[in-house]
Scaffold this motif. Structure first.
Motif, mmCIF file in Angstrom:
data_model
loop_
_atom_site.group_PDB
_atom_site.id
_atom_site.type_symbol
_atom_site.label_atom_id
_atom_site.label_comp_id
_atom_site.label_asym_id
_atom_site.label_seq_id
_atom_site.Cartn_x
_atom_site.Cartn_y
_atom_site.Cartn_z
ATOM 1 N N MET A 40 0.925 -1.202 -0.047
ATOM 2 C CA MET A 40 0.101 -0.021 0.232
ATOM 3 C C MET A 40 0.876 1.287 0.043
ATOM 4 S SD MET A 40 -2.708 -1.279 -0.404
ATOM 5 C CE MET A 40 -3.801 -0.228 -0.697
ATOM 6 N N LEU A 43 2.040 1.987 -3.456
ATOM 7 C CA LEU A 43 1.266 1.539 -4.537
ATOM 8 C C LEU A 43 1.259 2.685 -5.741
ATOM 9 C CD1 LEU A 43 -1.038 -0.077 -5.379
ATOM 10 C CD2 LEU A 43 -2.718 1.278 -4.266
ATOM 11 N N PHE A 44 1.798 4.100 -5.242
ATOM 12 C CA PHE A 44 1.659 4.775 -6.154
ATOM 13 C C PHE A 44 2.880 5.522 -6.855
ATOM 14 C CE2 PHE A 44 -2.617 5.266 -4.470
ATOM 15 C CZ PHE A 44 -3.239 5.250 -5.728
ATOM 16 N N ASP A 46 6.439 4.213 -9.399
ATOM 17 C CA ASP A 46 6.661 3.403 -10.102
ATOM 18 C C ASP A 46 8.021 2.433 -9.714
ATOM 19 O OD1 ASP A 46 4.453 4.051 -11.762
ATOM 20 O OD2 ASP A 46 5.532 5.531 -12.567
ATOM 21 N N GLN A 90 -0.405 -3.807 -9.650
ATOM 22 C CA GLN A 90 -0.523 -2.089 -9.177
ATOM 23 C C GLN A 90 -1.743 -1.549 -9.935
ATOM 24 O OE1 GLN A 90 2.748 0.220 -10.452
ATOM 25 N NE2 GLN A 90 2.789 1.251 -8.666
ATOM 26 N N LYS A 91 -2.031 -1.954 -11.127
ATOM 27 C CA LYS A 91 -3.269 -1.490 -11.709
ATOM 28 C C LYS A 91 -4.547 -1.792 -10.849
ATOM 29 C CE LYS A 91 -4.927 -2.413 -16.053
ATOM 30 N NZ LYS A 91 -4.796 -3.022 -17.066
ATOM 31 N N LYS A 94 -4.929 -0.274 -7.399
ATOM 32 C CA LYS A 94 -5.411 1.160 -7.674
ATOM 33 C C LYS A 94 -6.905 1.180 -8.037
ATOM 34 C CE LYS A 94 -1.259 3.382 -9.267
ATOM 35 N NZ LYS A 94 -0.574 3.602 -10.422
ATOM 36 N N ALA A 95 -7.471 0.198 -8.792
ATOM 37 C CA ALA A 95 -8.668 0.289 -9.125
ATOM 38 C C ALA A 95 -9.591 -0.084 -7.985
ATOM 39 C CB ALA A 95 -9.048 -1.053 -10.413
ATOM 40 N N LEU A 97 -9.207 0.454 -5.094
ATOM 41 C CA LEU A 97 -9.453 1.477 -3.912
ATOM 42 C C LEU A 97 -10.623 2.389 -4.534
ATOM 43 C CD1 LEU A 97 -5.740 3.024 -3.635
ATOM 44 C CD2 LEU A 97 -7.038 1.751 -2.162
ATOM 45 N N ASN A 98 -10.745 2.506 -5.718
ATOM 46 C CA ASN A 98 -12.129 3.151 -5.995
ATOM 47 C C ASN A 98 -13.540 2.618 -5.812
ATOM 48 O OD1 ASN A 98 -10.624 5.369 -6.946
ATOM 49 N ND2 ASN A 98 -10.209 4.099 -9.020
#
Lengths: 416, 73
Positions: A40, A43-44, A46, A90-91, A94-95, A97-98
């Motif tokens: 976590m 996560l953002f 690279d 990772q993608k 992230k998704a 979380l939405n």
């Protein structure tokens, strides 16, 4: 998580499985808390420096352990001191979380005309599961060939001519809570399947399914659906039906964060005089108790038995150990007297009076320097088991002895 | 020259070792007595050795006679 890592030997397969959100969620929920934390935090990002990870752990060894765990699942990859997260994972994270991730199992467009109630699904799948357990405890004669194949593959039974006796693994299996039993069987279904990626995606999606909703059998391996239906993990109205429903114990099994608390009925009373009262009607409970109890009498709804040295030793011979018996007693009673649990451990210890190792013995060393160098070499290579300087004897593990023997041969100091 | 021999290395407590030495008088399975609680024995003998020890331990355990069960309440 063991379900995935043990089945995928090939990293390519693991990579492919990560394209499914359900698999990613299942993996994420089953790695250690610290590893989740690491994922976590980064996560953002690279790319990050391998050394900077230590700042987020309490010690360097901890950071190393977490890193190893993440690497073994291919979640992190290392190149020249830089770490990057698996792009697909990772993608997906992230998704997530939405919003919630949805089950991608195929549904039917038309509603089911003979829609079963949730109670029906619950009752019938539970009954099918009980049939499987009944077979394993010897109350039922037979199961279908494909289930038998699964049981053989998972090592719960073995083949002896026309007979299929239970293994000691089976005894341990029966003492475990249902969620762990299901996970164990799913693992072997996955391992035995031909298209592992597809099966893994399917199994993880089952865990996200909705109770009482029908899904289509299209696009999925018929054999696996048949097997899961027979052991009560899926429900179908009719054998031929093209719809299936998911059984309650499977939902959330692989993707829920909270480990399900094992269903435990407190039906046992353990007394300090080794007598056990079991308030139960269930055949499974009685069979399990009879593995390690000397049953004294059986009344409607009550079974009374004794833990004796003989009865417990019989259980040890079947492959149980004292820990498993004590755990079983603790899970199903309010308390186990300490003298009883201690005595179980003592009985187990008494059986293991001898420890034996397959080994090579090296003796008649001509000089001390050769003895010392051989000893050093053996300790370094992990083959060392025991030595005695006065007797000039070294004992080596047989399986690891090869390098040491080669070493002595190279010095031309061994009688071969 | 170093001599190599193959076998089973056994760790046990002293009483068991003495019992194994007693058995060895008839069965000859010990290759080398390595001192306190360690023996090196023939590979093919291990199965019978374990059975003998188990039998011996069963003999050494005293349990109350069956009939006494009637009076335990």
């Amino acid at each position: 998580m063991s379900l995935l890592t043990s089945s995928f030997k090939d990293y390519k397969e693991l990579q492919l499985a990560y394209s499914s959100p359900a698999v990613v969620l299942g993996i994420f929920r089953h790695i250690s808390l610290k590893a989740q934390h690491f994922l976590m935090i980064f996560l953002f990002l690279d790319r990050m420096d391998e050394k900077s990870l230590v700042k987020f752990a309490s010690s360097a060894t901890e950071a190393d352990e977490v890193l190893q765990e993440l690497k073994s699942l291919m979640l992190y990859t290392c190149t020249g001191g830089n770490i990057s997260m698996h792009a697909e994972v990772q993608k997906q994270l992230k998704a997530m979380l939405n919003g919630p991730i949805l089950c991608t199992l195929r549904t039917k467009s038309k509603p089911d005309k003979r829609k079963p109630t949730i109670e029906d699904i619950y009752k019938i799948t539970q009954n099918n599961w009980k049939n499987l357990i009944d077979y394993l405890i010897g109350l039922r004669e037979r199961v279908s060939v494909s289930i038998l194949r699964l049981l053989l593959h998972s090592g719960l039974v073995y083949q002896n001519g026309q007979e299929f006796p239970k293994t000691s693994e089976c005894f341990r299996f029966l003492l475990k809570p249902q969620s762990i039993q299901i996970e164990f069987l799913l693992k072997h279904i996955l391992a035995a399947s031909s298209d592992k990626v597809k099966t893994a995606v399917f199994l993880f999606n089952l865990s996200l399914a909705e109770l009482g909703r029908d899904y289509s059998t299209k696009d999925t391996n018929r054999g696996i659906i048949e097997d899961l239906t027979e052991i009560g993990l899926l429900f179908k109205c009719k054998q031929r039906s093209k719809r299936y429903y998911v059984a309650p114990p499977v939902i959330g099994l692989l993707t829920d964060s909270s480990k399900p608390i094992p269903l435990t009925e407190k039906f046992l009373t353990v007394e300090t005089n080794f007598r056990i009262y079991a308030y139960t009607q269930s055949d499974l409970h009685i069979v399990l108790l009879s593995y390690f109890l000397k049953l004294e009498y059986r009344l409607p709804g009550l079974v009374v038995g004794f833990l004796t040295r003989d009865s417990v030793c019989d259980a040890f011979k079947e492959g149980l150990n004292a820990n498993q018996i004590v755990d079983f007693l603790k899970n199903h009673s309010n308390s186990v007297p300490q003298n009883v649990s201690e005595q179980l451990y003592l009985w187990e210890k008494e059986r293991n009076r001898i420890s034996e190792y397959e080994s090579y013995m090296l003796e008649e060393f001509a000089d001390i320097s050769l003895y010392r160098s051989t000893l050093n070499f053996a300790q370094g290579s992990g083959a060392y088991l025991w030595d005695n300087f006065d007797r000039r004897v070294i004992i080596l593990h047989k399986s690891k002895a090869e390098p040491v023997l080669k070493y002595l041969q190279s010095l031309d100091r061994i009688v071969s | 020259m170093v001599k190599k021999s193959e076998g089973i290395f056994i760790c046990c407590d002293e009483p068991i070792k003495q019992y194994l030495r007693y058995l060895d008088q008839n069965h000859k399975f010990i290759i080398r007595d390595l001192g306190e609680g360690q023996l090196f024995i023939r590979q093919d003998a291990i199965k019978s050795v374990k059975e003998w020890v188990e039998e011996y331990l069963d003999q050494q355990t005293f349990r109350k006679p069956e009939s006494a069960n009637n009076f335990t309440n």
